[in-house]
Write a protein that holds these residues in place. Structure first.
Motif, short mmCIF file in Angstrom:
data_model
loop_
_atom_site.label_atom_id
_atom_site.label_comp_id
_atom_site.label_asym_id
_atom_site.label_seq_id
_atom_site.Cartn_x
_atom_site.Cartn_y
_atom_site.Cartn_z
N ALA A 1 8.42 12.34 2.63
CA ALA A 1 7.67 11.63 3.67
C ALA A 1 6.63 10.67 3.12
CB ALA A 1 7.02 12.61 4.64
N ALA A 2 6.93 10.08 1.97
CA ALA A 2 6.06 9.04 1.42
C ALA A 2 6.67 7.67 1.72
CB ALA A 2 5.88 9.23 -0.08
N GLY A 3 5.84 6.64 1.61
CA GLY A 3 6.35 5.31 1.86
C GLY A 3 5.40 4.24 1.38
N VAL A 4 5.90 3.02 1.39
CA VAL A 4 5.11 1.87 0.94
C VAL A 4 5.08 0.83 2.05
CG1 VAL A 4 4.89 0.05 -0.78
CG2 VAL A 4 5.76 2.31 -1.46
N LEU A 5 3.87 0.50 2.49
CA LEU A 5 3.67 -0.53 3.50
C LEU A 5 3.72 -1.90 2.84
CD1 LEU A 5 2.74 -1.53 6.37
CD2 LEU A 5 0.40 -1.26 5.53
N ILE A 6 4.53 -2.79 3.39
CA ILE A 6 4.57 -4.17 2.91
C ILE A 6 3.43 -4.91 3.59
CG2 ILE A 6 5.96 -6.24 2.64
CD1 ILE A 6 7.10 -3.63 1.34
N ARG A 7 2.39 -5.21 2.85
CA ARG A 7 1.18 -5.77 3.45
C ARG A 7 1.15 -7.29 3.51
NH1 ARG A 7 -3.31 -3.78 5.33
NH2 ARG A 7 -4.08 -5.89 5.21
N ALA A 8 1.78 -7.93 2.54
CA ALA A 8 1.73 -9.39 2.54
C ALA A 8 2.82 -9.94 1.64
CB ALA A 8 0.36 -9.87 2.06
N GLY A 9 3.11 -11.21 1.85
CA GLY A 9 4.12 -11.86 1.02
C GLY A 9 4.06 -13.36 1.18
N GLU A 10 4.98 -13.99 0.47
CA GLU A 10 5.08 -15.45 0.49
C GLU A 10 6.47 -15.79 1.03
OE1 GLU A 10 5.48 -19.07 -2.81
OE2 GLU A 10 5.11 -17.01 -3.45
N VAL A 11 6.51 -16.70 2.00
CA VAL A 11 7.80 -17.10 2.57
C VAL A 11 8.52 -17.97 1.55
CG1 VAL A 11 8.94 -18.37 4.42
CG2 VAL A 11 6.91 -16.98 4.92
N VAL A 12 9.65 -17.50 1.06
CA VAL A 12 10.40 -18.26 0.06
C VAL A 12 11.79 -18.65 0.55
CG1 VAL A 12 9.17 -17.33 -1.94
CG2 VAL A 12 11.18 -16.12 -1.07
N GLU B 1 0.85 -1.19 0.00
CA GLU B 1 0.00 0.00 0.00
C GLU B 1 0.88 1.23 0.00
OE1 GLU B 1 -4.00 -1.51 2.40
OE2 GLU B 1 -2.55 -0.20 3.39
N ALA B 2 0.50 2.24 -0.79
CA ALA B 2 1.25 3.49 -0.86
C ALA B 2 0.66 4.51 0.11
CB ALA B 2 1.23 4.03 -2.29
N LEU C 1 -9.54 7.60 6.85
CA LEU C 1 -9.49 8.76 5.95
C LEU C 1 -8.94 8.34 4.59
CD1 LEU C 1 -8.05 11.17 8.64
CD2 LEU C 1 -10.42 11.03 7.86
N ALA C 2 -9.32 9.08 3.57
CA ALA C 2 -8.87 8.78 2.19
C ALA C 2 -9.11 7.31 1.88
CB ALA C 2 -7.40 9.15 2.02
N ALA C 3 -10.26 6.81 2.34
CA ALA C 3 -10.54 5.38 2.25
C ALA C 3 -10.85 4.91 0.83
CB ALA C 3 -11.71 5.02 3.17
N ASP C 4 -11.01 5.83 -0.10
CA ASP C 4 -11.36 5.44 -1.46
C ASP C 4 -10.20 5.54 -2.45
OD1 ASP C 4 -14.05 4.85 -0.80
OD2 ASP C 4 -14.47 7.00 -0.77
N GLU C 5 -9.06 6.02 -1.99
CA GLU C 5 -7.89 6.06 -2.88
C GLU C 5 -7.47 4.64 -3.23
OE1 GLU C 5 -6.88 8.63 -4.22
OE2 GLU C 5 -7.30 10.35 -2.90
N GLN C 6 -7.25 4.39 -4.50
CA GLN C 6 -6.91 3.03 -4.95
C GLN C 6 -5.39 2.86 -4.90
OE1 GLN C 6 -9.80 1.00 -6.71
NE2 GLN C 6 -10.67 2.36 -5.15
N TRP C 7 -4.87 2.87 -3.69
CA TRP C 7 -3.42 2.88 -3.51
C TRP C 7 -2.90 1.57 -2.92
CZ3 TRP C 7 -2.65 8.58 -1.43
CH2 TRP C 7 -2.91 9.47 -2.49
N ARG C 8 -3.69 0.54 -3.06
CA ARG C 8 -3.27 -0.80 -2.64
C ARG C 8 -3.06 -1.62 -3.92
NH1 ARG C 8 -7.39 -5.14 -1.01
NH2 ARG C 8 -6.14 -6.80 -0.12
N PHE C 9 -1.95 -2.33 -3.96
CA PHE C 9 -1.61 -3.10 -5.15
C PHE C 9 -1.22 -4.52 -4.76
CE2 PHE C 9 -0.51 1.35 -5.83
CZ PHE C 9 -1.28 1.64 -6.95
N TRP C 10 -1.61 -5.47 -5.59
CA TRP C 10 -1.24 -6.85 -5.29
C TRP C 10 -1.03 -7.63 -6.58
CZ3 TRP C 10 -6.07 -4.75 -4.45
CH2 TRP C 10 -7.14 -5.29 -5.17
N ILE C 11 -0.36 -8.77 -6.44
CA ILE C 11 -0.12 -9.64 -7.58
C ILE C 11 -1.41 -10.40 -7.87
CG2 ILE C 11 1.15 -11.65 -8.43
CD1 ILE C 11 3.57 -10.65 -6.83
N ALA C 12 -1.91 -10.25 -9.09
CA ALA C 12 -3.20 -10.84 -9.45
C ALA C 12 -3.22 -12.34 -9.17
CB ALA C 12 -3.48 -10.58 -10.94
N GLY C 13 -4.27 -12.76 -8.47
CA GLY C 13 -4.48 -14.18 -8.24
C GLY C 13 -3.62 -14.81 -7.17
#
Length: 195
Positions: free
Chosen positions: A84-95, A33-34, A164-176
């Motif tokens: 002061a911007a950043g990207v939250l690491i929300r999820a991943g796969e243990v590799v 998420e941005a 707040l800003a709950a409608d900004e499409q600033w979350r990204f994920w790998i499809a599927g």
DNA sequence: AGGATGATGAAG
DNA sequence: TTCATCATCCTA
């Protein structure tokens, strides 16, 4: 000034498929998420406080924060100092480092869920206060390694749990990807068609 | 000084 | 859906 947002979103997407690692644990990033700092009411850095100070520093550093009295989450600071911007690491796969992760997380949680959620990512990597401000490009310790190979198919949507800003499409994920976390809207977020 | 509140997760 | 749990920030 508001030009920071397109660059930030491109960077956020570029993190999908990259790995965040601390020997021997390696996590392939599947969801981010941005957060756009002072431009973004949902960002911790919307206001400059002692906690958000690392976000105001140089890029490629870790901004780690403790939440709900339980969880540590990890962000990658982006943009020139002061952005002061950043990207939250929300999820991943243990590799990598599966055994160490299992040692940390116990045997009740499924493989799929090990790093499914930002608090779980933090738990896998044993994120803590000591990691705040770490340079993620340096080789020892906590480290971000860019994606090898072609870009994955990406989907986007609103960020999880922000009031707040709950409608900004600033979350990204790998499809599927099955390790992507579930969407939950903040209970008090104004509805999209609210005046 | 004191209270409200989370960029959550796990259990019921 | 509820609750554990506490650092941080806001209010007074």
């Amino acid at each position: 000034m508001s030009d920071v947002i397109p660059g930030l979103l491109i960077y956020a997407k570029s993190l999908l498929g990259a790995t965040i690692q601390r020997d021997p644990v390696q996590i392939r990033i599947t969801e981010v998420e941005a957060y756009a700092g002072p431009l973004d009411p949902a960002s911790h850095a919307f206001r400059r406080t002692p906690r958000s100070e690392p976000m105001y520093g140089p890029p490629s550093r870790a901004y780690c924060y403790f939440t709900m009295g339980l969880h540590w989450c990890l962000n990658v600071v982006w943009g020139a100092e002061g952005t002061a911007a950043g990207v939250l690491i929300r999820a991943g796969e243990v590799v990598g480092g599966y055994d160490v992760v299992r040692q940390r997380r116990g045997d009740k949680i499924s493989d799929r869920d090990l790093a499914r959620g930002p608090g779980r990512v933090g738990a896998c990597l044993a994120i803590g206060a000591a990691d705040i401000g770490t340079d993620l490009r340096s080789v020892p310790g906590l480290r971000l390694v860019g994606r090898m190979g072609s870009a994955p198919a990406i989907e986007s949507g609103p960020r999880v749990g922000v009031r707040l800003a709950a409608d900004e499409q600033w979350r990204f994920w790998i499809a599927g990807d099955r390790t992507v976390s579930a969407y939950k809207r903040h209970a008090k977020a104004p509805s999209q068609s609210d005046d």
